[in-house]
Design a protein around this motif. Structure first.
Motif, short mmCIF file in Angstrom:
data_model
loop_
_atom_site.label_atom_id
_atom_site.label_comp_id
_atom_site.label_asym_id
_atom_site.label_seq_id
_atom_site.Cartn_x
_atom_site.Cartn_y
_atom_site.Cartn_z
N GLU A 41 0.83 -1.20 0.00
CA GLU A 41 0.00 0.00 0.00
C GLU A 41 0.87 1.25 0.00
O GLU A 41 0.57 2.23 -0.69
N CYS A 42 1.96 1.21 0.78
CA CYS A 42 2.84 2.38 0.87
C CYS A 42 3.43 2.71 -0.50
O CYS A 42 3.49 3.89 -0.89
N ASP A 43 3.85 1.67 -1.22
CA ASP A 43 4.38 1.89 -2.58
C ASP A 43 3.31 2.47 -3.50
O ASP A 43 3.59 3.37 -4.31
N PHE A 44 2.09 1.96 -3.39
CA PHE A 44 0.98 2.47 -4.20
C PHE A 44 0.72 3.93 -3.90
O PHE A 44 0.55 4.75 -4.82
N PHE A 45 0.69 4.29 -2.60
CA PHE A 45 0.45 5.68 -2.20
C PHE A 45 1.59 6.59 -2.70
O PHE A 45 1.34 7.72 -3.14
N ARG A 46 2.82 6.10 -2.62
CA ARG A 46 3.96 6.93 -3.06
C ARG A 46 3.85 7.23 -4.56
O ARG A 46 4.11 8.36 -5.00
N ASN A 47 3.43 6.24 -5.33
CA ASN A 47 3.24 6.47 -6.76
C ASN A 47 2.11 7.46 -7.02
O ASN A 47 2.19 8.27 -7.96
N LEU A 48 1.04 7.39 -6.20
CA LEU A 48 -0.04 8.37 -6.34
C LEU A 48 0.46 9.78 -6.13
O LEU A 48 0.11 10.71 -6.87
N LYS A 49 1.29 9.95 -5.12
CA LYS A 49 1.80 11.29 -4.79
C LYS A 49 2.73 11.81 -5.90
O LYS A 49 2.65 12.97 -6.28
N LEU A 50 3.56 10.90 -6.42
CA LEU A 50 4.52 11.31 -7.44
C LEU A 50 3.87 11.54 -8.79
O LEU A 50 4.19 12.50 -9.50
N ASN A 51 2.94 10.67 -9.16
CA ASN A 51 2.38 10.70 -10.53
C ASN A 51 1.08 11.47 -10.65
O ASN A 51 0.76 12.00 -11.73
N LYS A 52 0.31 11.53 -9.57
CA LYS A 52 -0.99 12.21 -9.65
C LYS A 52 -1.07 13.45 -8.77
O LYS A 52 -2.05 14.17 -8.79
N GLY A 53 -0.04 13.65 -7.95
CA GLY A 53 -0.04 14.82 -7.06
C GLY A 53 -1.06 14.73 -5.95
O GLY A 53 -1.51 15.76 -5.43
N THR A 54 -1.46 13.50 -5.60
CA THR A 54 -2.45 13.32 -4.52
C THR A 54 -1.89 13.87 -3.22
O THR A 54 -0.72 13.65 -2.88
N SER A 55 -2.75 14.58 -2.46
CA SER A 55 -2.30 15.21 -1.21
C SER A 55 -2.78 14.40 -0.01
O SER A 55 -3.77 13.65 -0.11
N PRO A 56 -2.12 14.55 1.14
CA PRO A 56 -2.58 13.88 2.36
C PRO A 56 -4.02 14.22 2.73
O PRO A 56 -4.75 13.38 3.25
N MET A 57 -4.46 15.46 2.44
CA MET A 57 -5.82 15.85 2.79
C MET A 57 -6.85 15.05 1.98
O MET A 57 -7.97 14.83 2.45
N THR A 58 -6.49 14.61 0.80
CA THR A 58 -7.40 13.74 0.03
C THR A 58 -7.66 12.46 0.80
O THR A 58 -8.79 11.96 0.85
N MET A 59 -6.61 11.90 1.39
CA MET A 59 -6.76 10.68 2.19
C MET A 59 -7.56 10.95 3.46
O MET A 59 -8.42 10.15 3.85
N VAL A 60 -7.30 12.08 4.09
CA VAL A 60 -8.03 12.45 5.31
C VAL A 60 -9.53 12.58 5.01
O VAL A 60 -10.38 12.09 5.76
N GLN A 61 -9.85 13.22 3.90
CA GLN A 61 -11.26 13.46 3.55
C GLN A 61 -11.97 12.18 3.10
O GLN A 61 -13.20 12.12 3.12
N ASN A 62 -11.21 11.16 2.75
CA ASN A 62 -11.81 9.91 2.25
C ASN A 62 -11.48 8.72 3.15
O ASN A 62 -11.46 7.57 2.68
N VAL A 63 -11.26 8.98 4.42
CA VAL A 63 -10.93 7.88 5.34
C VAL A 63 -12.08 6.86 5.39
O VAL A 63 -11.85 5.67 5.60
N GLY A 64 -13.31 7.29 5.16
CA GLY A 64 -14.46 6.38 5.15
C GLY A 64 -14.43 5.40 3.99
O GLY A 64 -15.16 4.40 4.00
N SER A 65 -13.58 5.66 2.99
CA SER A 65 -13.45 4.76 1.84
C SER A 65 -12.22 3.88 1.95
O SER A 65 -11.92 3.11 1.02
N LEU A 66 -11.50 3.97 3.06
CA LEU A 66 -10.25 3.24 3.19
C LEU A 66 -10.46 1.72 3.12
O LEU A 66 -9.67 1.00 2.50
N LEU A 67 -11.51 1.23 3.76
CA LEU A 67 -11.74 -0.22 3.78
C LEU A 67 -11.99 -0.74 2.36
O LEU A 67 -11.49 -1.81 1.98
N VAL A 68 -12.75 0.02 1.58
CA VAL A 68 -13.03 -0.37 0.19
C VAL A 68 -11.73 -0.34 -0.62
O VAL A 68 -11.46 -1.26 -1.42
N LEU A 69 -10.93 0.69 -0.43
CA LEU A 69 -9.66 0.79 -1.14
C LEU A 69 -8.77 -0.40 -0.81
O LEU A 69 -8.17 -1.01 -1.72
N ARG A 70 -8.66 -0.76 0.44
CA ARG A 70 -7.79 -1.86 0.84
C ARG A 70 -8.31 -3.20 0.33
O ARG A 70 -7.53 -4.09 0.01
#
Length: 512
Positions: free
Chosen positions: A87-116
């Motif tokens: 998951e950490c590698d996947f998130f790192r690629n999101l940050k590098l390639n899509k510019g995803t911010s930590p606040m995106t993850m904070v705002q979507n914590v309710g979707s974390l189980l589905v993502l995993r």
């Protein structure tokens, strides 16, 4: 160890489990690691690594720069770690390639189980395939508000670029549905010194196949390692279905059916649901206004008295029951006086074991327990009332949750504790003789041994497991007290005969 169950298929139950051999009460049937475990869809912010609530501040994972994690010294040493390398590698690629911010993850914590769960399709394809075979009732959800509710989760997953190779939003909805239908509640890690914790959801691929019955033959527990362990709560014969109760056994049929229809999308037709008396407990019945002694149960659109056979319209009896329900909603459920007044009032309308009355009595027993533990000299009246409430609840539990039952075990423990406290108070005041004192202590011993027999299979560091350890200490102390009182009786030249009643229950170790 030979397999305790096998998987069968039927039109009514779909895939379900049956006993592959005769199973004894207390025998472990299966243990199951979670396929996926995480926060609810409406959760507050939790650490992505250990699921501790993040109340005021957080850090982000230094490797991926996205996952919110515990501040300060980090996650507790012995807690489970869920933010893995994949998951950490996947998130790192999101940050590098899509510019995803930590606040995106904070705002979507309710979707974390589905993502995993979705990430499992690449790093655990075998379990992913089994997960997709779980019942989801996707077609029944499609035009509902639940489908719209998860629209934000679909959009979040799409924004991460996870729906490729022809996959569409229905896959995300199917994951959401499979989690909703098949997950178990799991106690999250509590914040040290505060105790508050998030309620998590876990999907367990073996346990998800357990069929439902409102009178179950299994007992489920989840330990601090998040492993689900299923024991037989009663003896189960080879070939018999292995059932788990998805609902609260102390709710009436209408409430249980609503819960099952909304959350599991089926109507239960078990023996309890098919019986308007709910196995002669009359948990949803009212006192007959005609004969005053019989109980009226709802049959179709009317109510019928079991005794005098009179019928009444639902608009009459149903309205009275609804008034009792509405009143319970508004009273202070931590106030002894209000609870007593409520019980007195609705006892004129409802059958003695009506689930609304049992709810109020359970709450009152808890209030009285707190009074007894808090007051230096609790009154005999308070203790007698608590004993009475416990004794009223136990026969209903024995009928509806036969064998091993967590609520029953706690009630038996509470009953024993209050019997001992009251007997000691009476003996110290010389209101009862030593022989009567021993009788009361032996009665308490029976209840305590029954409680221990059920609590012994609970995880050691769960609240019930901790209660088991406490109960064992109290059992040893109780045996010593009985021995001392008997010695004093014999020292006076008197004789006390121990009846066989104290030996009726024997403790059995867990059967693997």
């Amino acid at each position: 160890m030979s397999l305790k169950y096998e998987v069968k298929t039927s039109n009514k139950l779909g895939r379900y489990l049956v006993a592959a051999k005769d199973l004894r009460a207390g025998e472990r049937i299966l243990s199951d690691q979670p396929f996926v475990l995480g926060p609810n869809s409406d959760t507050s912010l939790v650490c992505f690594n250990c699921y501790l609530p993040l109340i005021s501040k957080f850090l982000v994972c230094k490797n991926c720069g996205l996952a919110p994690i515990c501040p300060g010294d980090g996650c507790p040493e012995h807690s489970a770690k869920w933010h893995n390398q994949h998951e950490c590698d996947f998130f790192r690629n999101l940050k590098l390639n899509k510019g995803t911010s930590p606040m995106t993850m904070v705002q979507n914590v309710g979707s974390l189980l589905v993502l995993r769960a979705l990430l499992k399709q690449n790093n655990n394809p075998l379990e992913w395939k089994i997960f997709l075979e779980l019942e989801s009732h996707l077609d029944r959800r499609r035009e509902s508000s639940v489908w719209e509710y998860y629209d934000n989760t679909v959009k979040f997953i799409q924004s991460l670029g996870l729906l490729e190779n022809g996959q569409n939003q229905d896959l995300v909805q199917q994951i959401c549905a499979a989690i909703d239908v098949n997950s178990f509640e799991v106690r999250g890690p509590p914040i040290p010194a505060i105790g508050c914790a998030e309620v998590l959801r876990g999907v367990y691929l073996q346990a998800a196949l357990l069929a439902h019955d409102c009178v179950a033959n299994t007992h489920m527990s989840i330990n601090d390692n998040n492993v689900l362990v299923c024991h037989a709560s009663t003896d189960i014969k080879k070939g018999e279905p292995i059932y788990y109760n998805y609902t609260d056994p102390l709710k009436g049929t209408v409430v249980r059916q609503q819960h099952l229809m909304i959350g599991k999308y089926f109507q239960c037709t078990c023996s309890r649901c098919s019986d308007i008396t709910e196995m002669d407990t009359f948990m949803s019945s009212a006192i007959c206004p005609s004969c005053k002694t019989g109980y009226m149960s709802k049959a179709g659109e009317s109510w019928i008295c079991r005794s005098c056979k009179k019928e009444s319209e639902h608009s009459v009896i149903g309205h009275k029951v609804q008034c009792c329900s509405d009143k319970l909603e508004v009273i202070n459920k931590k106030d002894e006086k209000e609870l007593e007044e409520y019980i007195k009032y609705v006892s004129l309308v409802l059958a003695p074991n009506h689930y609304l009355l049992l709810d109020a009595k359970q709450r009152l027993a808890g209030v009285l327990r707190d009074i007894i533990n808090r007051e230096p000299r609790p009154t005999k009246k308070v203790m007698r009332r608590k004993i009475e409430l416990c004794k009223e609840l136990l026969p209903v539990l024995e009928t509806l949750s036969p064998g091993i039952c967590r609520i029953k075990a706690i009630t038996l423990y509470e009953l024993h504790a209050t019997i001992v406290q009251l007997a000691k108070k009476l003996f110290d005041a010389r209101e009862i003789t030593a022989s009567v004192f021993v009788d009361e202590l032996l009665s308490a011993e029976i209840h305590l041994k029954l409680a221990l027999e059920m609590l012994v299979i609970e995880p050691g560091n769960s609240p019930e497991g901790e209660l088991c350890a406490k109960a064992l200490e109290e059992y040893r102390a109780l045996k010593l007290t009985i021995a001392k009182v008997l010695d004093s009786i014999h020292a006076e030249g008197k004789v006390y005969e121990i009846t066989e009643i104290s030996e009726q229950v024997t403790l059995h170790p867990e059967i693997d």
